[in-house]
Scaffold this active site. Structure first.
Site, short mmCIF file in Angstrom:
data_model
loop_
_atom_site.label_atom_id
_atom_site.label_comp_id
_atom_site.label_asym_id
_atom_site.label_seq_id
_atom_site.Cartn_x
_atom_site.Cartn_y
_atom_site.Cartn_z
N CYS A 266 0.78 -1.30 0.51
CA CYS A 266 0.33 0.02 0.09
C CYS A 266 0.91 1.49 -0.02
O CYS A 266 1.16 1.03 1.27
CB CYS A 266 -0.64 -0.18 0.84
N CYS B 160 -3.12 15.29 3.58
CA CYS B 160 -4.11 15.34 1.59
C CYS B 160 -4.67 16.42 2.68
O CYS B 160 -5.33 16.52 3.71
CB CYS B 160 -5.28 14.25 2.33
N CYS C 188 -4.79 4.01 7.60
CA CYS C 188 -3.85 5.30 6.72
C CYS C 188 -3.46 6.66 7.49
O CYS C 188 -4.04 7.13 8.08
CB CYS C 188 -4.77 5.68 5.56
N1 SAH Z 1 -7.41 9.41 -0.91
C1 SAH Z 1 -7.43 7.65 -1.01
C2 SAH Z 1 -7.39 7.07 -1.27
C3 SAH Z 1 -6.10 6.92 0.25
S1 SAH Z 1 -7.60 6.26 1.42
C4 SAH Z 1 -9.37 7.75 -1.30
O1 SAH Z 1 -9.65 8.10 0.23
O2 SAH Z 1 -9.82 6.25 -1.84
C5 SAH Z 1 -7.80 5.02 1.54
C6 SAH Z 1 -8.23 4.17 1.96
O3 SAH Z 1 -8.22 3.97 3.45
C7 SAH Z 1 -10.03 5.32 1.67
O4 SAH Z 1 -11.17 4.16 1.59
C8 SAH Z 1 -10.11 5.25 3.29
O5 SAH Z 1 -11.65 6.20 2.94
C9 SAH Z 1 -9.85 3.87 4.17
N2 SAH Z 1 -9.96 5.31 4.76
C10 SAH Z 1 -9.15 6.35 5.46
N3 SAH Z 1 -9.12 5.70 7.24
C11 SAH Z 1 -9.84 5.04 7.56
C12 SAH Z 1 -9.88 4.18 8.27
N4 SAH Z 1 -9.76 5.54 9.93
N5 SAH Z 1 -10.57 3.61 8.90
C13 SAH Z 1 -10.82 2.54 7.78
N6 SAH Z 1 -10.51 2.82 6.59
C14 SAH Z 1 -10.02 4.57 6.43
FE1 SF4 Z 2 -7.75 11.94 1.95
FE2 SF4 Z 2 -8.21 10.32 4.03
FE3 SF4 Z 2 -9.92 11.12 2.78
FE4 SF4 Z 2 -8.49 9.79 1.63
S1 SF4 Z 2 -9.81 9.05 3.18
S2 SF4 Z 2 -9.02 11.67 0.37
S3 SF4 Z 2 -6.27 9.92 1.87
S4 SF4 Z 2 -8.50 12.31 3.89
#
Ligand code: SAH
Ligand code: SF4
Length: 356
Positions: free
Chosen positions: A108, A115, A339
């Site tokens: 990953c 962001c 993430c």
């Molecule tokens: N910005 C992109 C990719 C990075 S985040 C996006 O949002 O898709 C990757 C994935 O992790 C996304 O589906 C996001 O919603 C999820 N994610 C972020 N924080 C999370 C958390 N605390 N628990 C579970 N999934 C989470």
């Molecule tokens: Fe950005 Fe996190 Fe939202 Fe993905 S889930 S768009 S990394 S703030």
């Protein structure tokens, strides 16, 4: 070393060929370098034994051999998840997570430091936006772990672009990184083995559809109505669900490819039967799959992930409506593998910059 020397991982093969041409060297030298970098996974000029010592010295004056340095590496108790915090040349940090499931080795990778989207439940979002990663910085994360696996006679099988940041706000560098890693004379990592996850930047989903790449697309949905989704993902106000669904349908029509919808289940918030029914209605007859993951708890967000019972009930409701869904395991929770969770501890919070 000349001051402006580029990171070698920022250069594609034809750019390397131009550098060799400017040094009066034949083009096959660039191919040798490319193979050393992406097939042998050599990391330092000294390893490039296909070049003479003076040639290696010249080379190291013109290019940097990478800019990422691992600062901290954590392994989950079960040994299946490894997370590395990398320091970049400007001292910012990003993180990369390797997950091993049976024969799969899924990496990953991050595309931004922080962001700008600021999703309520996301550690990276809480950090604010610092900068985009360069194509080379994206590539190096993969090459670092490919080397780590090579030492064990293993290989990466999948790359998910789901680490820190929104890849569709750093579109060109992300696609260039995919193209370089995909190059048949180099790393040769098939496009179908990449998955790119976006929160749904509509013009970029449209652009991605037009390019008809083989890369898998995941859309982070997390709610099926605008009111709830806007509280989780502020960008939903700009790109509401109806419009996002339309562009997803267009994507499927243009590419013939399935979309994965990501749904982090949050206890008593988006795990209700009503949300499941609404979601099933939106996805009816769509070529898609729903990936359910229980919310990874983060500091500063008071909600919990859904318990097993509610998770099961949510999936049952989707299945009853003929929507394919899978509950994904939460991995590496003991090492903050969610993430942005590790990097956000090491970076001082910064205010969010305006979106887009
Ligand atoms: N910005 C992109 C990719 C990075 S985040 C996006 O949002 O898709 C990757 C994935 O992790 C996304 O589906 C996001 O919603 C999820 N994610 C972020 N924080 C999370 C958390 N605390 N628990 C579970 N999934 C989470
Ligand atoms: Fe950005 Fe996190 Fe939202 Fe993905 S889930 S768009 S990394 S703030």
């Amino acid at each position: 070393m000349c001051k402006q020397a580029p990171n070698i991982y920022d250069l594609n093969l034809s750019e390397l060929q131009s550098i060799f041409a400017s040094l009066g060297q034949p083009a096959y030298r660039a191919s040798q370098l490319w193979q050393g970098l992406y097939q042998q996974l050599w990391a330092t000029p000294e390893e490039f034994t296909t070049f003479s010592k003076p040639q290696r010295q010249t080379l190291s004056k013109y290019v940097h051999f990478g800019t990422l340095s691992p600062k901290q590496t954590l392994q989950s108790k079960d040994g299946h998840t490894i997370k590395t915090l990398f320091k970049l040349a400007d001292n910012n940090t990003i993180e990369t997570v390797l997950m091993s499931y049976q024969t799969r080795r899924t990496l990953c990778i991050s595309t931004q430091v922080g962001c700008p989207i600021g999703c309520a439940f996301c550690a990276t979002g809480q950090m604010g936006f610092i900068r985009n990663l360069s194509c080379g910085e994206i590539i190096e994360q993969a090459i670092h772990f490919a080397r780590h696996l090579k030492a064990k006679d293993e290989k990466l099988t999948n790359i998910v672009i789901m680490g820190m940041g929104e890849p569709f706000l750093n579109y060109d560098a992300t696609m260039e990184a995919i193209d370089i890693l995909n190059h048949p004379l180099g790393f040769n990592f098939g496009e179908r083995r990449f998955t790119i996850s976006t929160v749904g930047i509509i013009p970029m989903v449209e652009k991605f559809a037009r390019q008809k790449r083989q890369v898998n697309l995941a859309i982070s949905l997390h709610a099926a109505d605008d009111d709830l989704r806007s509280t989780l993902i502020p960008l939903n106000k700009k790109y509401p669900i109806q419009d996002l669904m339309q562009v997803c349908e267009d994507y499927i029509r243009i590419t013939g490819r399935r979309i994965s919808f990501e749904w982090a289940l949050i206890q008593n918030l988006n795990d209700t039967p009503q949300q499941a029914k609404l979601l099933a209605g939106r996805l009816k007859n769509m070529l898609c799959h729903v990936n359910i993951i229980q919310l990874n708890p983060i500091k500063g967000y008071p909600f919990k992930g859904s318990d097993r019972e509610r998770t099961e009930a949510f999936c049952q409701e989707l299945r009853r409506n003929h929507i394919h869904c899978t509950v994904r395991l939460r991995r590496g929770i003991d090492i903050n593998a969610g993430c942005g969770q590790l990097a956000s501890q090491s970076i001082k919070a910064q205010p969010n910059q305006p979106m887009l």
